[in-house]
Design an enzyme around this catalytic site. Structure first.
Site, PDB file in Angstrom:
ATOM      1  N   ARG A  43       0.819  -1.216   0.000  1.00  0.00           N
ATOM      2  CA  ARG A  43       0.000   0.000   0.000  1.00  0.00           C
ATOM      3  C   ARG A  43       0.854   1.267   0.000  1.00  0.00           C
ATOM      4  O   ARG A  43       0.540   2.230   0.705  1.00  0.00           O
ATOM      5  CB  ARG A  43      -0.939   0.036   1.221  1.00  0.00           C
ATOM      6  CG  ARG A  43      -2.108  -0.910   1.141  1.00  0.00           C
ATOM      7  CD  ARG A  43      -3.266  -0.301   0.363  1.00  0.00           C
ATOM      8  NE  ARG A  43      -4.227  -1.312  -0.012  1.00  0.00           N
ATOM      9  CZ  ARG A  43      -5.417  -1.455   0.540  1.00  0.00           C
ATOM     10  NH1 ARG A  43      -5.810  -0.650   1.483  1.00  0.00           N
ATOM     11  NH2 ARG A  43      -6.225  -2.401   0.128  1.00  0.00           N
ATOM     12  N   ARG A  47      -3.838   6.343   1.149  1.00  0.00           N
ATOM     13  CA  ARG A  47      -4.402   7.544   1.759  1.00  0.00           C
ATOM     14  C   ARG A  47      -3.474   8.271   2.733  1.00  0.00           C
ATOM     15  O   ARG A  47      -3.767   9.383   3.135  1.00  0.00           O
ATOM     16  CB  ARG A  47      -5.710   7.187   2.475  1.00  0.00           C
ATOM     17  CG  ARG A  47      -6.859   7.005   1.499  1.00  0.00           C
ATOM     18  CD  ARG A  47      -8.051   6.386   2.187  1.00  0.00           C
ATOM     19  NE  ARG A  47      -7.714   5.038   2.647  1.00  0.00           N
ATOM     20  CZ  ARG A  47      -8.557   4.241   3.275  1.00  0.00           C
ATOM     21  NH1 ARG A  47      -9.765   4.660   3.556  1.00  0.00           N
ATOM     22  NH2 ARG A  47      -8.186   3.036   3.638  1.00  0.00           N
ATOM     23  N   ARG A  56      -7.374  11.837  -5.190  1.00  0.00           N
ATOM     24  CA  ARG A  56      -8.660  11.309  -4.714  1.00  0.00           C
ATOM     25  C   ARG A  56      -9.740  12.380  -4.605  1.00  0.00           C
ATOM     26  O   ARG A  56     -10.922  12.078  -4.626  1.00  0.00           O
ATOM     27  CB  ARG A  56      -8.487  10.619  -3.354  1.00  0.00           C
ATOM     28  CG  ARG A  56      -8.093   9.185  -3.405  1.00  0.00           C
ATOM     29  CD  ARG A  56      -9.199   8.284  -3.955  1.00  0.00           C
ATOM     30  NE  ARG A  56     -10.047   7.746  -2.900  1.00  0.00           N
ATOM     31  CZ  ARG A  56     -11.342   7.957  -2.791  1.00  0.00           C
ATOM     32  NH1 ARG A  56     -11.959   8.717  -3.647  1.00  0.00           N
ATOM     33  NH2 ARG A  56     -12.040   7.409  -1.822  1.00  0.00           N
ATOM     34  N   ASP A  92      -7.097  -2.584  -7.715  1.00  0.00           N
ATOM     35  CA  ASP A  92      -7.681  -3.187  -6.516  1.00  0.00           C
ATOM     36  C   ASP A  92      -7.985  -4.656  -6.755  1.00  0.00           C
ATOM     37  O   ASP A  92      -8.251  -5.079  -7.884  1.00  0.00           O
ATOM     38  CB  ASP A  92      -8.944  -2.459  -6.049  1.00  0.00           C
ATOM     39  CG  ASP A  92      -9.305  -2.872  -4.624  1.00  0.00           C
ATOM     40  OD1 ASP A  92      -8.709  -2.327  -3.690  1.00  0.00           O
ATOM     41  OD2 ASP A  92     -10.144  -3.782  -4.464  1.00  0.00           O
ATOM     42  N   TYR A 174     -14.822 -12.278  -0.456  1.00  0.00           N
ATOM     43  CA  TYR A 174     -15.534 -11.020  -0.726  1.00  0.00           C
ATOM     44  C   TYR A 174     -16.814 -11.266  -1.514  1.00  0.00           C
ATOM     45  O   TYR A 174     -17.848 -10.647  -1.277  1.00  0.00           O
ATOM     46  CB  TYR A 174     -14.646 -10.042  -1.500  1.00  0.00           C
ATOM     47  CG  TYR A 174     -13.665  -9.320  -0.615  1.00  0.00           C
ATOM     48  CD1 TYR A 174     -14.107  -8.362   0.296  1.00  0.00           C
ATOM     49  CD2 TYR A 174     -12.317  -9.585  -0.672  1.00  0.00           C
ATOM     50  CE1 TYR A 174     -13.215  -7.692   1.117  1.00  0.00           C
ATOM     51  CE2 TYR A 174     -11.406  -8.927   0.143  1.00  0.00           C
ATOM     52  CZ  TYR A 174     -11.862  -7.981   1.045  1.00  0.00           C
ATOM     53  OH  TYR A 174     -10.996  -7.332   1.861  1.00  0.00           O
TER      54      TYR A 174
HETATM   55  O1  CP3 Z   1       0.139   0.972  -3.447  1.00  0.00           O
HETATM   56  C1  CP3 Z   1      -0.746   0.128  -3.263  1.00  0.00           C
HETATM   57  O2  CP3 Z   1      -0.509  -0.976  -2.755  1.00  0.00           O
HETATM   58  C2  CP3 Z   1      -2.161   0.490  -3.650  1.00  0.00           C
HETATM   59  C3  CP3 Z   1      -2.801  -0.449  -4.615  1.00  0.00           C
HETATM   60  C4  CP3 Z   1      -3.794  -1.381  -3.944  1.00  0.00           C
HETATM   61  C5  CP3 Z   1      -5.126  -1.035  -3.560  1.00  0.00           C
HETATM   62  N1  CP3 Z   1      -5.753  -2.172  -3.142  1.00  0.00           N
HETATM   63  C6  CP3 Z   1      -5.772   0.303  -3.684  1.00  0.00           C
HETATM   64  C7  CP3 Z   1      -6.754   0.657  -2.631  1.00  0.00           C
HETATM   65  C8  CP3 Z   1      -3.612  -2.727  -3.661  1.00  0.00           C
HETATM   66  C9  CP3 Z   1      -2.359  -3.576  -3.818  1.00  0.00           C
HETATM   67  C10 CP3 Z   1      -4.867  -3.225  -3.164  1.00  0.00           C
HETATM   68  C11 CP3 Z   1      -5.113  -4.641  -2.834  1.00  0.00           C
HETATM   69  C12 CP3 Z   1      -6.257  -4.982  -1.985  1.00  0.00           C
HETATM   70  N2  CP3 Z   1      -7.539  -4.530  -2.091  1.00  0.00           N
HETATM   71  C13 CP3 Z   1      -6.220  -5.939  -0.969  1.00  0.00           C
HETATM   72  C14 CP3 Z   1      -5.030  -6.788  -0.610  1.00  0.00           C
HETATM   73  C15 CP3 Z   1      -4.052  -6.029   0.203  1.00  0.00           C
HETATM   74  C16 CP3 Z   1      -4.257  -6.139   1.670  1.00  0.00           C
HETATM   75  O3  CP3 Z   1      -4.357  -5.073   2.289  1.00  0.00           O
HETATM   76  O4  CP3 Z   1      -4.277  -7.250   2.193  1.00  0.00           O
HETATM   77  C17 CP3 Z   1      -7.506  -6.021  -0.412  1.00  0.00           C
HETATM   78  C18 CP3 Z   1      -7.926  -6.887   0.747  1.00  0.00           C
HETATM   79  C19 CP3 Z   1      -8.326  -5.129  -1.144  1.00  0.00           C
HETATM   80  C20 CP3 Z   1      -9.783  -4.868  -0.972  1.00  0.00           C
HETATM   81  C21 CP3 Z   1      -9.988  -3.502  -0.436  1.00  0.00           C
HETATM   82  N3  CP3 Z   1      -9.795  -2.353  -1.176  1.00  0.00           N
HETATM   83  C22 CP3 Z   1     -10.389  -3.112   0.862  1.00  0.00           C
HETATM   84  C23 CP3 Z   1     -10.675  -4.069   1.995  1.00  0.00           C
HETATM   85  C24 CP3 Z   1     -10.438  -1.714   0.872  1.00  0.00           C
HETATM   86  C25 CP3 Z   1     -10.870  -0.812   1.991  1.00  0.00           C
HETATM   87  C26 CP3 Z   1      -9.706  -0.626   2.905  1.00  0.00           C
HETATM   88  C27 CP3 Z   1      -9.806   0.616   3.715  1.00  0.00           C
HETATM   89  O5  CP3 Z   1      -8.851   0.819   4.460  1.00  0.00           O
HETATM   90  O6  CP3 Z   1     -10.770   1.384   3.580  1.00  0.00           O
HETATM   91  C28 CP3 Z   1     -10.033  -1.246  -0.395  1.00  0.00           C
HETATM   92  C29 CP3 Z   1      -9.923   0.170  -0.811  1.00  0.00           C
HETATM   93  C30 CP3 Z   1      -8.595   0.607  -1.354  1.00  0.00           C
HETATM   94  N4  CP3 Z   1      -7.901  -0.034  -2.352  1.00  0.00           N
HETATM   95  C31 CP3 Z   1      -7.855   1.782  -0.981  1.00  0.00           C
HETATM   96  C32 CP3 Z   1      -6.712   1.814  -1.790  1.00  0.00           C
HETATM   97  C33 CP3 Z   1      -5.635   2.867  -1.801  1.00  0.00           C
HETATM   98  C34 CP3 Z   1      -8.254   2.808   0.082  1.00  0.00           C
HETATM   99  C35 CP3 Z   1      -9.531   3.471  -0.213  1.00  0.00           C
HETATM  100  C36 CP3 Z   1      -9.541   4.750  -1.029  1.00  0.00           C
HETATM  101  O7  CP3 Z   1      -8.541   5.313  -1.532  1.00  0.00           O
HETATM  102  O8  CP3 Z   1     -10.674   5.226  -1.154  1.00  0.00           O
END
Ligand code: CP3
Length: 367
Positions: A43, A47, A56, A92, A174
């Site tokens: 990540r 954010r 964003r 994602d 999911y």
């Molecule tokens: O630099 C990076 O790694 C960002 C790229 C990335 C995102 N999602 C963008 C994102 C990656 C590698 C992911 C993978 C992802 N997505 C995972 C596996 C990684 C892990 O943490 O185990 C999972 C479980 C998801 C599903 C997912 N996407 C969830 C559960 C959430 C909400 C998390 C939260 O903290 O709110 C997301 C949203 C998400 N995907 C964000 C980002 C940067 C944050 C929300 C946003 O910017 O609005």
């Protein structure tokens, strides 16, 4: 990817016995000697970073993912700001749901929401596997990132480009739960209760994920990371019985595309020897297990990635520095360690501590 970019980035087929190109990140994935421990962070574009929040303001998460110029920009900005050795494409885990016919959205504060969870054999039968092409926006973003990072950096190293996808279990969770979960009751109910539906779901996910990974590799991804974030919800017996075979098939088919595979999950201490059986080149360790112990559990014939607790990034710098050192000391400079966090950076993390951590890894991890 253009021919010129392809040429600059080297061939796609790995010969595991040969030194692989000029990327210390890719070499470490293959357990080849490196001048210093490569580093990138789960990540790393997110954010906590003001540059990401600025983007964003104008785009939703899905808009960023689906607009190659913007996804590429976010990916590149994070990698350059932190000075890491690899860039993970901004995307994602849930993107493949759309071409499979599963609608979802991200709700603020709630994370992903699947409106009609998949819980019956008929619903599994209806999942589409023939529209992977619709995900080509991710490959287009990778092409841009690969082109940007094609020239070697000042130190002669070529930045690694990481594509990724979810693992069958984590994606199924999911789809079935309809979002994040604590106890995975619906997932396990289907897994235990309807073998036919579960197997078909695993097969369909693998089919889609292989096609999706192939697009990413063709576009210039050097390595594919498979996120099995919630595998830790399973005991060893269930992991073996319901997930090992489809995950192994996914790993093998992605490796056959010519790239190393990193396989990562959270809360996996008890699962590590079994996760290793998937044949992944690198196992991502979560932060709960001491690195040396985790490496021992997967065996010396495998590389490891990890595993600083991401919340350590909130600690005073003397504590943080010590913890960074401990991870590197536990790896002991053995070939096949990629420094990373043991899970993703969380919102609110001080950016200066993230940058400092990367600097320390470069300093302490030099051979
Ligand atoms: O630099 C990076 O790694 C960002 C790229 C990335 C995102 N999602 C963008 C994102 C990656 C590698 C992911 C993978 C992802 N997505 C995972 C596996 C990684 C892990 O943490 O185990 C999972 C479980 C998801 C599903 C997912 N996407 C969830 C559960 C959430 C909400 C998390 C939260 O903290 O709110 C997301 C949203 C998400 N995907 C964000 C980002 C940067 C944050 C929300 C946003 O910017 O609005």
């Amino acid at each position: 990817m253009s021919d010129a970019t392809k040429e600059a980035r080297g061939t796609a087929v790995i010969d595991r016995s040969q030194s692989h190109g000029t990327s210390r990140f890719v070499r470490a994935c293959l357990r080849q000697p490196v001048d210093r421990t490569p580093v990138w962070l789960l990540r790393q574009a997110g954010r906590y970073m003001p540059e990401y929040m600025a983007v964003r303001k104008h785009h939703s998460l899905l808009e960023i993912c689906r607009t190659p110029e913007v996804a590429a920009e976010v990916t590149i900005t994070a990698a350059e700001r932190l000075g890491v050795d690899a860039a993970i494409i901004f995307a994602d885990l849930l993107l493949p749901f759309t071409p499979m016919g599963v609608d979802f959205e991200f709700l603020a504060g709630e994370g992903p929401v699947v409106h009609t969870p998949v819980r019956t054999l008929d619903q599994v039968r209806a999942l589409r596997t023939d529209r992977v092409d619709e995900l080509s926006y991710v490959a287009k973003a990778i092409e841009r990132v690969a082109k940007h990072f094609a020239p070697p950096r000042a130190d002669g190293d070529q930045l690694g480009i990481i594509g990724f996808c979810g693992a069958p279990f984590t994606l199924a969770s999911y789809m079935i739960e309809g979002g994040s979960s604590r106890n995975y009751i619906e997932t396990k109910r289907l897994m235990y209760g309807d073998r036919t539906a579960w197997q078909l779901l695993m097969e369909k996910l693998v089919e889609v994920l292989v096609g999706y990974a192939a697009q990413q590799v063709e576009a210039g991804a050097d390595v594919i990371q498979i996120f099995d974030s919630w595998a830790g919800a399973l005991g060893v017996t269930d992991y073996r019985e319901y997930c090992l075979a489809p995950t192994t098939e996914l790993v093998r088919r992605v490796q056959a595309l010519g790239v190393p595979v990193i396989y990562f999950g959270v809360d996996t201490a008890s699962l590590l020897p079994t996760m290793r059986q998937t044949g992944a080149d690198v196992i991502g360790l979560d932060w709960r297990i001491p690195l040396a112990e985790g490496w021992k559990a997967v065996g010396e014939g495998c590389a490891v990635q990890g595993n600083l607790d991401p919340i350590t990034l909130f600690a005073p710098q003397d504590v943080l520095r010590l913890r960074v050192r401990e991870v590197l000391d536990a790896a002991g400079g053995r070939p096949g360690h990629i420094f990373n966090l043991g899970h993703g950076i969380v919102p609110g993390t001080p950016v200066e501590n993230v940058i400092q951590t990367v600097q320390w890894v470069k300093e302490f991890g030099t051979r």
